[in-house]
Design a protein around this motif. Structure first.
Motif, PDB file in Angstrom:
ATOM      1  N   LEU A  29       0.848  -1.183   0.000  1.00 42.26           N
ATOM      2  CA  LEU A  29       0.000   0.000   0.000  1.00 42.26           C
ATOM      3  C   LEU A  29       0.883   1.232   0.000  1.00 42.26           C
ATOM      4  O   LEU A  29       1.767   1.372   0.848  1.00 42.26           O
ATOM      5  CB  LEU A  29      -0.907   0.001   1.238  1.00 42.26           C
ATOM      6  N   MET A  30       0.649   2.107  -0.979  1.00 45.17           N
ATOM      7  CA  MET A  30       1.313   3.407  -1.032  1.00 45.17           C
ATOM      8  C   MET A  30       0.244   4.472  -0.892  1.00 45.17           C
ATOM      9  O   MET A  30      -0.843   4.338  -1.461  1.00 45.17           O
ATOM     10  CB  MET A  30       2.051   3.610  -2.352  1.00 45.17           C
ATOM     11  N   VAL A  31       0.569   5.523  -0.135  1.00 49.81           N
ATOM     12  CA  VAL A  31      -0.366   6.623   0.041  1.00 49.81           C
ATOM     13  C   VAL A  31       0.351   7.919  -0.334  1.00 49.81           C
ATOM     14  O   VAL A  31       1.459   8.185   0.147  1.00 49.81           O
ATOM     15  CB  VAL A  31      -0.883   6.706   1.492  1.00 49.81           C
ATOM     16  N   PHE A  32      -0.308   8.685  -1.189  1.00 50.82           N
ATOM     17  CA  PHE A  32       0.218   9.974  -1.628  1.00 50.82           C
ATOM     18  C   PHE A  32      -0.709  11.080  -1.154  1.00 50.82           C
ATOM     19  O   PHE A  32      -1.928  10.934  -1.203  1.00 50.82           O
ATOM     20  CB  PHE A  32       0.289  10.024  -3.158  1.00 50.82           C
ATOM     21  N   LYS A  33      -0.117  12.180  -0.685  1.00 51.16           N
ATOM     22  CA  LYS A  33      -0.900  13.367  -0.358  1.00 51.16           C
ATOM     23  C   LYS A  33      -0.199  14.552  -1.011  1.00 51.16           C
ATOM     24  O   LYS A  33       1.006  14.741  -0.838  1.00 51.16           O
ATOM     25  CB  LYS A  33      -1.023  13.584   1.153  1.00 51.16           C
ATOM     26  N   GLN A  34      -0.985  15.305  -1.776  1.00 50.91           N
ATOM     27  CA  GLN A  34      -0.471  16.469  -2.499  1.00 50.91           C
ATOM     28  C   GLN A  34       0.752  16.099  -3.338  1.00 50.91           C
ATOM     29  O   GLN A  34       1.705  16.865  -3.450  1.00 50.91           O
ATOM     30  CB  GLN A  34      -0.165  17.615  -1.540  1.00 50.91           C
ATOM     31  N   GLY A  35       0.731  14.886  -3.903  1.00 46.98           N
ATOM     32  CA  GLY A  35       1.803  14.432  -4.784  1.00 46.98           C
ATOM     33  C   GLY A  35       2.992  13.815  -4.075  1.00 46.98           C
ATOM     34  O   GLY A  35       3.899  13.304  -4.720  1.00 46.98           O
ATOM     35  N   TYR A  36       3.015  13.849  -2.749  1.00 45.96           N
ATOM     36  CA  TYR A  36       4.129  13.292  -1.977  1.00 45.96           C
ATOM     37  C   TYR A  36       3.778  11.907  -1.444  1.00 45.96           C
ATOM     38  O   TYR A  36       2.673  11.704  -0.939  1.00 45.96           O
ATOM     39  CB  TYR A  36       4.475  14.204  -0.787  1.00 45.96           C
ATOM     40  N   LEU A  37       4.731  10.992  -1.524  1.00 50.79           N
ATOM     41  CA  LEU A  37       4.558   9.672  -0.926  1.00 50.79           C
ATOM     42  C   LEU A  37       4.679   9.827   0.584  1.00 50.79           C
ATOM     43  O   LEU A  37       5.731  10.233   1.090  1.00 50.79           O
ATOM     44  CB  LEU A  37       5.621   8.703  -1.446  1.00 50.79           C
ATOM     45  N   VAL A  38       3.594   9.537   1.308  1.00 49.97           N
ATOM     46  CA  VAL A  38       3.592   9.724   2.763  1.00 49.97           C
ATOM     47  C   VAL A  38       3.502   8.400   3.517  1.00 49.97           C
ATOM     48  O   VAL A  38       3.649   8.378   4.746  1.00 49.97           O
ATOM     49  CB  VAL A  38       2.466  10.682   3.214  1.00 49.97           C
ATOM     50  N   PHE A  39       3.245   7.296   2.798  1.00 50.62           N
ATOM     51  CA  PHE A  39       3.152   5.980   3.442  1.00 50.62           C
ATOM     52  C   PHE A  39       3.464   4.925   2.391  1.00 50.62           C
ATOM     53  O   PHE A  39       3.007   5.022   1.255  1.00 50.62           O
ATOM     54  CB  PHE A  39       1.736   5.763   3.989  1.00 50.62           C
ATOM     55  N   ASN A  40       4.249   3.928   2.778  1.00 53.45           N
ATOM     56  CA  ASN A  40       4.609   2.847   1.861  1.00 53.45           C
ATOM     57  C   ASN A  40       4.899   1.619   2.711  1.00 53.45           C
ATOM     58  O   ASN A  40       5.881   1.595   3.446  1.00 53.45           O
ATOM     59  CB  ASN A  40       5.841   3.250   1.042  1.00 53.45           C
ATOM     60  N   GLN A  41       4.005   0.612   2.624  1.00 50.31           N
ATOM     61  CA  GLN A  41       4.180  -0.569   3.465  1.00 50.31           C
ATOM     62  C   GLN A  41       3.654  -1.802   2.761  1.00 50.31           C
ATOM     63  O   GLN A  41       2.561  -1.794   2.193  1.00 50.31           O
ATOM     64  CB  GLN A  41       3.433  -0.371   4.782  1.00 50.31           C
ATOM     65  N   ALA A  42       4.431  -2.868   2.831  1.00 53.45           N
ATOM     66  CA  ALA A  42       3.984  -4.161   2.322  1.00 53.45           C
ATOM     67  C   ALA A  42       3.147  -4.835   3.395  1.00 53.45           C
ATOM     68  O   ALA A  42       3.367  -4.636   4.590  1.00 53.45           O
ATOM     69  CB  ALA A  42       5.180  -5.025   1.945  1.00 53.45           C
ATOM     70  N   GLY A  43       2.176  -5.627   2.951  1.00 54.83           N
ATOM     71  CA  GLY A  43       1.339  -6.376   3.876  1.00 54.83           C
ATOM     72  C   GLY A  43      -0.066  -5.818   3.947  1.00 54.83           C
ATOM     73  O   GLY A  43      -0.272  -4.613   3.777  1.00 54.83           O
ATOM     74  N   ALA A  44      -1.011  -6.698   4.176  1.00 48.98           N
ATOM     75  CA  ALA A  44      -2.414  -6.295   4.274  1.00 48.98           C
ATOM     76  C   ALA A  44      -2.681  -5.673   5.640  1.00 48.98           C
ATOM     77  O   ALA A  44      -2.146  -6.126   6.653  1.00 48.98           O
ATOM     78  CB  ALA A  44      -3.311  -7.508   4.061  1.00 48.98           C
ATOM     79  N   LEU A  45      -3.498  -4.633   5.650  1.00 48.55           N
ATOM     80  CA  LEU A  45      -3.900  -3.998   6.904  1.00 48.55           C
ATOM     81  C   LEU A  45      -5.302  -4.460   7.285  1.00 48.55           C
ATOM     82  O   LEU A  45      -6.151  -4.637   6.410  1.00 48.55           O
ATOM     83  CB  LEU A  45      -3.930  -2.475   6.745  1.00 48.55           C
ATOM     84  N   PRO A  46      -5.569  -4.627   8.580  1.00 48.11           N
ATOM     85  CA  PRO A  46      -6.939  -4.905   9.009  1.00 48.11           C
ATOM     86  C   PRO A  46      -7.799  -3.650   8.815  1.00 48.11           C
ATOM     87  O   PRO A  46      -7.269  -2.534   8.714  1.00 48.11           O
ATOM     88  CB  PRO A  46      -6.797  -5.279  10.474  1.00 48.11           C
ATOM     89  N   PRO A  47      -9.115  -3.808   8.775  1.00 45.99           N
ATOM     90  CA  PRO A  47     -10.002  -2.669   8.491  1.00 45.99           C
ATOM     91  C   PRO A  47      -9.777  -1.461   9.392  1.00 45.99           C
ATOM     92  O   PRO A  47      -9.710  -0.329   8.907  1.00 45.99           O
ATOM     93  CB  PRO A  47     -11.409  -3.241   8.680  1.00 45.99           C
ATOM     94  N   ASP A  48      -9.647  -1.670  10.703  1.00 54.69           N
ATOM     95  CA  ASP A  48      -9.474  -0.549  11.624  1.00 54.69           C
ATOM     96  C   ASP A  48      -8.169   0.199  11.366  1.00 54.69           C
ATOM     97  O   ASP A  48      -8.111   1.428  11.463  1.00 54.69           O
ATOM     98  CB  ASP A  48      -9.514  -1.020  13.084  1.00 54.69           C
ATOM     99  N   ALA A  49      -7.099  -0.539  11.046  1.00 52.79           N
ATOM    100  CA  ALA A  49      -5.803   0.090  10.783  1.00 52.79           C
ATOM    101  C   ALA A  49      -5.850   0.897   9.482  1.00 52.79           C
ATOM    102  O   ALA A  49      -5.283   1.999   9.413  1.00 52.79           O
ATOM    103  CB  ALA A  49      -4.706  -0.967  10.712  1.00 52.79           C
ATOM    104  N   LEU A  50      -6.531   0.384   8.478  1.00 56.73           N
ATOM    105  CA  LEU A  50      -6.650   1.123   7.219  1.00 56.73           C
ATOM    106  C   LEU A  50      -7.475   2.389   7.426  1.00 56.73           C
ATOM    107  O   LEU A  50      -7.105   3.469   6.953  1.00 56.73           O
ATOM    108  CB  LEU A  50      -7.259   0.249   6.123  1.00 56.73           C
ATOM    109  N   GLU A  51      -8.565   2.274   8.158  1.00 56.95           N
ATOM    110  CA  GLU A  51      -9.405   3.436   8.453  1.00 56.95           C
ATOM    111  C   GLU A  51      -8.604   4.487   9.222  1.00 56.95           C
ATOM    112  O   GLU A  51      -8.665   5.688   8.913  1.00 56.95           O
ATOM    113  CB  GLU A  51     -10.629   2.995   9.258  1.00 56.95           C
TER     114      GLU A  51
END
Length: 116
Positions: A75-97
């Motif tokens: 899972l990669m997360v970008f905010k305003q074009g910047y990579l702010v999170f990058n992690q391998a592995g599935a997240l449980p629903p609460d952690a993703l939320e």
């Protein structure tokens, strides 16, 4: 917003043109990916202002390679074009939320200034 399928040609513009983009790198043969998929979809429905995108690493091998994907799901997360999170592995629903809410609240300019 439901999830979208992201292709190599659309990746850069999707990240640049949207405030927050979560990208799930996955493959159909990957068990953890298949378990994470419905979680990703459900959380996407709670956040219509956030783009939830999926990249099929089998179909988009060049994109997966360019993104440095070594294992899936990633899972990669970008905010305003910047990579702010990058992690391998599935997240449980609460952690993703929780992650989505943290990214929504993140002040990118302040975080960048704090790094410098």
């Amino acid at each position: 917003m439901a999830t979208i399928d992201l292709k190599t040609a659309d990746f850069d513009s999707t990240v640049a043109d949207n405030d927050i983009v979560l990208v799930d790198f996955w493959a159909s043969w990957c068990g953890p990916c298949r378990q994470f998929g419905p979680i990703f979809e459900r959380v996407s429905e709670k956040h219509p202002g956030v783009v939830f995108a999926k990249v099929d690493t089998e179909a988009e091998q060049q994109l997966a390679s360019a993104a440095g994907i070594k294992s899936i799901p990633t899972l990669m997360v970008f905010k305003q074009g910047y990579l702010v999170f990058n992690q391998a592995g599935a997240l449980p629903p609460d952690a993703l939320e929780d992650l989505v809410n943290q990214v929504i609240d993140l002040d990118v300019e302040k975080a960048l200034a704090d790094q410098g």
